[in-house]
Design an enzyme around this catalytic site. Structure first.
Site, PDB file in Angstrom:
ATOM      1  N   LYS A 113       0.706   1.106  -2.963  1.00 58.79           N
ATOM      2  CA  LYS A 113       1.787   2.062  -3.248  1.00 58.79           C
ATOM      3  C   LYS A 113       3.174   1.449  -3.055  1.00 58.79           C
ATOM      4  CE  LYS A 113      -1.000   6.161  -2.824  1.00 58.79           C
ATOM      5  NZ  LYS A 113      -2.331   5.651  -2.407  1.00 58.79           N
TER       6      LYS A 113
HETATM    7  C1  LIG Z   1      -3.527   5.970  -3.157  1.00 59.36           C
HETATM    8  C2  LIG Z   1      -4.660   5.030  -2.990  1.00 59.36           C
HETATM    9  C3  LIG Z   1      -5.736   4.984  -3.916  1.00 59.36           C
HETATM   10  C4  LIG Z   1      -5.828   5.920  -5.100  1.00 59.36           C
HETATM   11  O1  LIG Z   1      -4.870   5.617  -6.092  1.00 59.36           O
HETATM   12  P1  LIG Z   1      -4.539   6.688  -7.261  1.00 59.36           P
HETATM   13  O2  LIG Z   1      -3.391   6.100  -8.001  1.00 59.36           O
HETATM   14  O3  LIG Z   1      -4.160   7.957  -6.526  1.00 59.36           O
HETATM   15  O4  LIG Z   1      -5.751   6.855  -8.081  1.00 59.36           O
HETATM   16  C5  LIG Z   1      -6.737   4.027  -3.719  1.00 59.36           C
HETATM   17  N1  LIG Z   1      -6.711   3.199  -2.661  1.00 59.36           N
HETATM   18  C6  LIG Z   1      -5.701   3.219  -1.743  1.00 59.36           C
HETATM   19  C7  LIG Z   1      -5.756   2.282  -0.590  1.00 59.36           C
HETATM   20  C8  LIG Z   1      -4.642   4.129  -1.876  1.00 59.36           C
HETATM   21  O5  LIG Z   1      -3.659   4.155  -0.957  1.00 59.36           O
END
Ligand SMILES: *Cc1c(COP(=O)(O)O)cnc(C)c1O
Length: 497
Positions: A113
């Site tokens: 993120k």
């Molecule tokens: C947010 C997250 C996901 C999921 O990603 P999306 O874009 O919501 O599908 C998967 N793995 C981790 C470690 C995350 O923080």
């Protein structure tokens, strides 16, 4: 290039307006009117550049309100050497003959993120200027763990912004909680909210839709905004790393320019895999997009059967960032699969809110299955995959990545598809040391920081400094609020009453 709402193809705004608004007024999500197209020649040029140049190139095609120079500046600051390792912003590591891991966890909060949330503050503050908004923007975030910290880290001390995060009291890992409660910065606030993630999320939604509160805030010079993954400004930075991974595979001789790759993504809100879909539809040679879920496998069922049904048990798993039953970004894909027929899309969305489910028609299901494959793994399979990958290759996966590896292995065994494959690795194994350590056969013997040390000793890998350093940081935020009191808490923090 304008942006339209998935629920009203006639409602068009600029890219800057889409970033400021986050959500369209009709509740729809913003999408570009047309997708930019990359030629093979342009792709070849990208293979010769580094990450920042690749990201600038992708962003500039999606965000015409910004000059290339502006975007280049933001990208250089977002992915600066003190935040990401300079030569390895998004490194690609071979796993086996066909598969490679795209490591997206080398940013400041050790999850993917960071790619979007390090950049969003620049995009948002510039968009406010470009749209003539002069109020202080107040970002409200409800988080199950990773988004909150990544947003705090991105917006801390960013001029013209304030950020307030609500996490479910007792609902995150201790490391995730400490990452948030020790956050530095003069414009940040963190609350634990009683209840689970849905309660926190609903509380935030109530604040967003409270018109009286919005007027009060406006009087005092504030405007609310969102940093969650429905904001287009969070999606577009993620398109860039799929292009980058492809270029790295070409440069490493793993594929030839023009060869197709498959992409596997551990999925929750459908943001990350949708970015891969956009990369494909902008001209990146991609075959199958493989959607990996944990035991909350609502997307596996949808892609396999065409029925999306959220009326099911919710499981708390060892891959908590994928514990989700309503994947908001799926609306964007569905709109495109409906050939941009907003009436048809609205029909499905109305069914979803009225009954918790909908079934797409045969044409849409065929299109969906021609591009996507899907699979799921439970906690036991996840742990077994961490163990077997580590044993065979000495590569250590986090729990989310392991779900993707398992789904990839099942897919390859079932279909015999040997297309070179990129598996997105979304978090550092140290962030989920409490699950990773037992998976490789070591019984945890101490608290959170012991876990980091033990995982480090067991594997010879170094724990990220950002996590190990939490031990010496003071907790700044300890308030717990009832969901019904979240608005009051925000008002008191901002000094508006
Ligand atoms: C947010 C997250 C996901 C999921 O990603 P999306 O874009 O919501 O599908 C998967 N793995 C981790 C470690 C995350 O923080």
């Amino acid at each position: 290039m304008n942006y339209i709402s998935t629920r009203d193809s006639g409602y068009a705004v600029s890219s800057a307006q889409a970033i400021v608004a986050g959500l369209a007024p009709d509740g729809g999500l913003f999408l570009p009117e047309t997708l930019p197209e990359y030629t093979a020649g342009e792709l070849e040029t990208l293979t010769k550049s580094g990450y920042t140049a690749r990201a600038t190139s992708i962003l500039s095609r999606f965000l015409p309100d910004f000059t290339r120079e502006e975007l280049h500046q933001y990208v250089c600051r977002a992915y600066a050497p003190e935040k990401f390792p300079p030569k390895a912003v998004a490194p690609v590591v071979p796993l086996d003959e066909n598969a490679s891991i795209l490591e997206l966890f080398h940013g400041p909060t050790c999850a993917f993120k960071d790619f979007a949330l390090q950049l969003l503050p620049f995009l948002l503050t510039a968009s406010l200027q470009k749209t003539g908004e002069d109020k202080t923007v107040v970002i409200l975030v409800a988080t199950s763990g990773d988004t909150g910290k990544a947003a705090l880290e991105g917006f801390a001390d960013v001029e013209g912004t304030k950020i307030c995060v609500f996490y479910p009291d007792g609902g995150t890992s201790n490391i995730q909680r400490l990452q948030m409660t020790t956050q530095q910065g003069n414009n940040v606030m963190v609350f634990a909210a009683k209840g689970n993630f849905d309660d926190a999320q609903n509380g935030v939604k109530r604040i967003f839709t409270d018109q009286d509160f919005a007027s009060l805030l406006a009087e005092k010079g504030f405007v609310l905004s969102s940093a969650n993954s429905i904001n287009w400004g969070r999606l577009v930075p993620q398109v860039a790393y799929y292009f980058s991974a492809y270029c790295d595979l070409v440069n490493a001789g793993r594929i030839k320019l023009g060869d197709k790759i498959n992409v596997v993504v551990p999925t929750g809100n459908f943001g990350n895999i949708l970015a891969a879909y956009f990369a494909k539809h902008c001209g990146l040679p991609v075959g199958k997009l493989i959607c990996a879920s944990n035991k909350n496998n609502v997307l596996t069922d949808f892609i396999t059967t065409g029925t999306y049904d959220r009326n099911r048990d919710f499981y708390v798993t060892s891959s908590p960032s994928m514990d989700i039953l309503i994947s908001s970004n799926l609306e964007r894909l569905l709109y495109l699969l409906c050939d941009r027929d907003d009436g048809k899309l609205k029909g499905y969305m109305n069914e979803l809110s009225a009954t918790g489910k909908y079934t797409v028609d045969k044409t849409i299901l065929e299109k969906l299955q021609s591009e996507f494959a899907a699979g799921c793994a439970d906690d036991k399979q996840t742990a077994e995959t961490i163990a077997s990958v580590y044993e065979k290759t000495h590569y250590l996966c986090d729990t989310h990545t392991a779900v993707a590896v398992k789904v990839y292995q099942d897919y390859a065994a079932k279909t015999g598809d040997t297309t070179p494959t990129v598996i997105a690795s979304t978090a550092s194994p140290f962030k989920f040391a409490g699950s990773v350590l037992p998976a490789i056969g070591k019984a945890p013997s101490g608290g959170d920081f012991e876990l980091l040390r033990e995982l480090s000793e067991a594997t010879g890998l170094q724990a990220p400094a950002a996590l190990a350093g939490l031990r010496d940081r003071k907790e700044r935020f300890t308030d717990v609020v009832e969901p019904a009191k979240m608005k009051d808490a925000v008002a008191a923090w901002l000094g508006v009453k």
